[in-house]
Design a protein around this motif. Structure first.
Motif, PDB file in Angstrom:
ATOM      1  N   LEU A  66       6.766  22.290 -34.046  1.00  0.00           N
ATOM      2  CA  LEU A  66       8.327  21.804 -33.852  1.00  0.00           C
ATOM      3  C   LEU A  66       8.645  21.157 -32.319  1.00  0.00           C
ATOM      4  O   LEU A  66       8.791  21.888 -31.547  1.00  0.00           O
ATOM      5  CB  LEU A  66       9.074  22.599 -34.249  1.00  0.00           C
ATOM      6  CG  LEU A  66      10.441  22.375 -33.769  1.00  0.00           C
ATOM      7  CD1 LEU A  66      11.005  21.103 -34.905  1.00  0.00           C
ATOM      8  CD2 LEU A  66      11.983  23.465 -33.795  1.00  0.00           C
ATOM      9  N   GLN A  67       7.847  19.502 -32.487  1.00  0.00           N
ATOM     10  CA  GLN A  67       7.905  19.452 -31.395  1.00  0.00           C
ATOM     11  C   GLN A  67       9.561  18.126 -30.701  1.00  0.00           C
ATOM     12  O   GLN A  67       9.390  17.561 -31.781  1.00  0.00           O
ATOM     13  CB  GLN A  67       6.703  18.502 -30.733  1.00  0.00           C
ATOM     14  CG  GLN A  67       5.778  18.863 -30.860  1.00  0.00           C
ATOM     15  CD  GLN A  67       5.319  19.972 -28.997  1.00  0.00           C
ATOM     16  OE1 GLN A  67       4.974  18.924 -28.344  1.00  0.00           O
ATOM     17  NE2 GLN A  67       4.508  20.563 -29.230  1.00  0.00           N
ATOM     18  N   ASP A  68       9.964  17.931 -29.303  1.00  0.00           N
ATOM     19  CA  ASP A  68      11.371  16.824 -29.755  1.00  0.00           C
ATOM     20  C   ASP A  68      10.281  16.058 -29.559  1.00  0.00           C
ATOM     21  O   ASP A  68      10.585  15.229 -28.132  1.00  0.00           O
ATOM     22  CB  ASP A  68      12.451  17.629 -27.684  1.00  0.00           C
ATOM     23  CG  ASP A  68      12.724  16.658 -28.342  1.00  0.00           C
ATOM     24  OD1 ASP A  68      13.358  16.220 -29.312  1.00  0.00           O
ATOM     25  OD2 ASP A  68      13.623  16.920 -27.275  1.00  0.00           O
ATOM     26  N   ASP A  69      10.189  15.409 -30.424  1.00  0.00           N
ATOM     27  CA  ASP A  69       9.632  13.936 -30.718  1.00  0.00           C
ATOM     28  C   ASP A  69      10.505  12.984 -32.033  1.00  0.00           C
ATOM     29  O   ASP A  69      10.600  13.821 -33.238  1.00  0.00           O
ATOM     30  CB  ASP A  69       8.032  14.153 -30.571  1.00  0.00           C
ATOM     31  CG  ASP A  69       7.773  12.450 -30.699  1.00  0.00           C
ATOM     32  OD1 ASP A  69       7.946  11.580 -32.532  1.00  0.00           O
ATOM     33  OD2 ASP A  69       6.247  12.198 -30.310  1.00  0.00           O
ATOM     34  N   GLU A  70      11.038  12.063 -32.189  1.00  0.00           N
ATOM     35  CA  GLU A  70      11.356  11.188 -33.793  1.00  0.00           C
ATOM     36  C   GLU A  70      10.921  11.137 -34.098  1.00  0.00           C
ATOM     37  O   GLU A  70      10.467  11.884 -35.574  1.00  0.00           O
ATOM     38  CB  GLU A  70      12.494  10.698 -32.496  1.00  0.00           C
ATOM     39  CG  GLU A  70      13.254   9.203 -33.873  1.00  0.00           C
ATOM     40  CD  GLU A  70      14.687  10.305 -34.674  1.00  0.00           C
ATOM     41  OE1 GLU A  70      13.670  10.026 -35.580  1.00  0.00           O
ATOM     42  OE2 GLU A  70      14.590  10.844 -33.764  1.00  0.00           O
ATOM     43  N   SER A  71       9.439  10.801 -33.922  1.00  0.00           N
ATOM     44  CA  SER A  71       8.423  10.165 -34.907  1.00  0.00           C
ATOM     45  C   SER A  71       7.934  12.115 -35.897  1.00  0.00           C
ATOM     46  O   SER A  71       8.321  11.595 -37.017  1.00  0.00           O
ATOM     47  CB  SER A  71       7.483   9.533 -34.456  1.00  0.00           C
ATOM     48  OG  SER A  71       6.912  10.203 -33.610  1.00  0.00           O
TER      49      SER A  71
END
Length: 340
Positions: free
Chosen positions: A29-34
């Motif tokens: 779970l990374q804060d990355d839109e893609s």
């Protein structure tokens, strides 16, 4: 009332908010839109009537009073069928010579794909403000009732990768081993691996590594769990999961394993008919889940056992689960019964 349900596209901002709190080392779970968009799309495909070999089931925990999403958890139906799934196996090699009267025993790390095809518990994260009232138990164990209800969607064995030891975003294991081959920070490698694991095969050493040749700081953390993940490890071990000498190739966090049918909550779960009414508040704390695939919902409550396969739940629980008197649910005690 807390309820666990499948993720929806409208949860996008909530996922960003949770991802911003996870910190380095939380690959799934990374804060990355893609990445978040890809997770939402994969989850939408997973909760369909047809079976998927590599389905990615994603659930959120919602506070029904505030309608705020405060946690997330997931299940991968099978890992490694498309992208290689790497771990290190912690083994032993013995070197001996009778002539010289020498006997040495060395721990080793061997890159492998031994968990290919296994199901995986993943992406477990609970907002720090809600780490109380057994919310973590509900969030994690809700997946077991889902797996019990839909067994054909999963492999017979399941793994869970535990976040390894790190301090201030620095992993001693990565500094002692991985950096020598990747020449990048742990956090950067972690972000890259969440998008594409191909570079792992290209750059990681293929030969056996002798642990005693690593820096002492790296040796000490092999198989150790991040302090924020230790409660999750204890929870899984109480359900029957065990560490079998496999660790993550980046931070050396332990991989826990179990057969699905050996998981305590799966093994003890059963069907009950429910009756909605006032409850005594003295019942055993239990997990209750619906039987639906697309509308799965799970909560915990102190239901009253009335006998003959009937449980009485209060109106707030019925509302959270969106059920009525006469409906059938799956249930299991939140905690295992002590062995006498």
């Amino acid at each position: 009332m807390m309820v666990v349900r499948p993720v929806r596209d409208t949860d996008r901002e909530a996922l960003h908010s949770l991802a911003a709190k996870t910190g380095p080392g939380f690959t799934s779970l990374q804060d990355d839109e893609s990445l978040i968009s890809a997770k939402l799309e994969a989850a939408a495909r997973a909760f369909q009537p047809h079976d998927k070999q590599e389905a990615s089931y994603l659930f959120v925990m919602e506070d029904t009073e505030t309608q705020k999403v405060i946690g997330i958890c997931g299940i991968e139906a099978a890992v490694g069928l498309h992208d290689p799934w790497y771990t290190y196996h912690v083994g032993v090699q013995v070197h001996a010579s009778r002539e010289l009267n020498v006997y040495t025993r060395h721990e080793t790390l061997t890159l492998n794909n031994n968990h290919t095809g296994h199901s995986e518990l993943c992406t477990l994260f609970l907002d720090p403000d809600y780490r109380k009232d057994k919310n973590g138990h509900l969030l994690s164990k809700s997946r077991f009732l889902f797996m019990a209800e839909h067994p054909t969607r999963f492999y017979h064995s399941v793994i869970a990768e535990m976040r390894g030891f790190s301090e201030n975003g620095v992993s001693p294991f990565w500094e002692g081993l991985g950096r020598n081959f990747f020449t990048m920070d742990f956090a950067q490698a972690d972000r890259l691996s969440s998008k594409d694991k191909g570079f792992i095969a290209e750059l990681m050493p293929k030969h056996t590594i002798y642990v005693h040749l690593l820096p002492e700081e790296a040796q000490k953390v092999i198989g150790q769990t991040h302090e924020q993940t230790t409660p999750a490890r204890r929870l899984l071990e109480s359900e029957g999961f065990r560490y079998n000498n496999y660790v993550d190739i980046f931070d050396a966090g332990p991989t826990l394993e179990s057969r699905v049918q050996d998981i305590r909550a799966v093994r003890e779960s059963r069907y009950v008919k429910i009756q909605v009414g006032n409850t005594s508040g003295r019942g055993e704390l239990s997990l209750l889940s619906t039987l639906s695939l697309t509308d799965f919902r799970c909560c915990m409550t102190q239901a009253d056992v009335l006998g003959h396969g009937i449980m009485q739940i209060d109106a707030s629980t019925a509302e959270a689960l969106q059920v009525k008197t006469g409906d059938t649910l799956r249930t299991a005690a939140l905690f295992g019964r002590p062995v006498l």
